[in-house]
Design a protein around this motif. Structure first.
Motif, short mmCIF file in Angstrom:
data_model
loop_
_atom_site.label_atom_id
_atom_site.label_comp_id
_atom_site.label_asym_id
_atom_site.label_seq_id
_atom_site.Cartn_x
_atom_site.Cartn_y
_atom_site.Cartn_z
N TYR A 120 -0.75 -2.18 4.20
CA TYR A 120 0.59 -1.65 3.96
C TYR A 120 0.93 -1.62 2.48
CZ TYR A 120 1.57 -2.91 8.88
OH TYR A 120 1.56 -3.04 10.27
N ASN A 121 1.79 -0.67 2.14
CA ASN A 121 2.51 -0.68 0.86
C ASN A 121 3.94 -1.16 1.11
OD1 ASN A 121 0.39 0.50 -0.61
ND2 ASN A 121 1.08 2.56 -0.05
N GLN A 122 4.55 -1.70 0.07
CA GLN A 122 5.99 -1.93 0.13
C GLN A 122 6.66 -0.60 0.50
OE1 GLN A 122 7.40 -5.12 -0.91
NE2 GLN A 122 9.15 -4.27 0.21
N ILE A 170 -0.02 -4.68 -2.23
CA ILE A 170 -0.59 -4.39 -0.92
C ILE A 170 -0.33 -5.56 0.04
CG2 ILE A 170 -2.86 -4.21 0.27
CD1 ILE A 170 -2.29 -1.74 -1.20
N TYR A 171 0.01 -5.22 1.26
CA TYR A 171 0.14 -6.23 2.32
C TYR A 171 -0.93 -5.94 3.38
CZ TYR A 171 4.83 -7.01 0.42
OH TYR A 171 5.88 -7.29 -0.41
N LEU A 204 9.99 -5.06 4.44
CA LEU A 204 9.60 -3.92 5.27
C LEU A 204 8.49 -3.17 4.53
CD1 LEU A 204 10.01 -2.23 7.81
CD2 LEU A 204 11.75 -0.93 6.59
N LYS A 259 -4.71 -2.65 -4.35
CA LYS A 259 -5.80 -2.33 -3.43
C LYS A 259 -7.15 -2.71 -4.04
CE LYS A 259 -7.47 -0.19 0.31
NZ LYS A 259 -8.88 0.04 0.00
N GLU A 265 -5.39 0.90 -9.33
CA GLU A 265 -4.16 1.22 -8.60
C GLU A 265 -3.31 -0.06 -8.60
OE1 GLU A 265 -2.85 2.27 -4.06
OE2 GLU A 265 -4.92 2.59 -4.66
N GLN A 305 5.04 -0.22 4.80
CA GLN A 305 4.64 1.06 5.42
C GLN A 305 3.12 1.17 5.44
OE1 GLN A 305 5.69 4.64 3.15
NE2 GLN A 305 6.20 5.66 5.09
#
Lengths: 98, 98
Positions: B95-97, B6-7, A44, B63, B2, A46
């Motif tokens: 996205y972030n985790q 990242i997704y 999941l 990122k 950073e 965000q």
């Protein structure tokens, strides 16, 4: 059995004051789902710009495994609770490797 | 740097007669991208119901690695060619985790 690998991207639009509720609901769902037969990955994530966008990114060994997932006790219990936290209908895409 | 993972989910809407062109363009992009520093996974997948929906699902160590990817020679060469095959603007979420 259909054997080709499946990818799922399930994007959810969550009410701002329900994001932490989703974190707690999703925690159990993720733990249990990762134990399922055929689950390769289940995350999941965000959105970095819109924190109310919470998206499941999933990999399954086959469509049959994905179908079985949606009948598990943990999914049937938790998914309706997640839906109560949404602002509007989500977007689900089911993919094959291209 | 950073450091959080990242997704990326980059959904593209491809013209029906350009799907095989995209396969060939993407093949080189995928091969080269998977060699990049910080690339954990980089897949192109096809919607099971709408074959013109072709989506990149990506995982990057940070990122900064994603930003560097978008400046590579292979990305700068191939991405504009992919855009020529689209019907309309795509949808990209980073996205972030959670």
């Amino acid at each position: 059995m259909e054997e080709s690998m499946i990818y799922v991207v399930a994007k959810n639009f969550i009410q701002a004051d329900k994001v932490e509720t989703v974190r707690s609901l999703a925690s159990e769902l993720i733990t249990e789902t990762r134990k399922e037969d055929g689950c390769i990955s289940y995350n999941l994530v965000q959105d970095r710009e819109e924190p109310g966008i919470l998206t499941f990114i999933e990999e399954w060994e086959s469509k049959d495994h994905l179908d079985a997932h949606m009948k598990t006790a943990h999914f049937v219990k938790i998914f309706p609770e997640l839906l109560k936290c949404t602002l509007k209908e989500g977007e689900v895409n089911i993919y094959n490797q291209f």
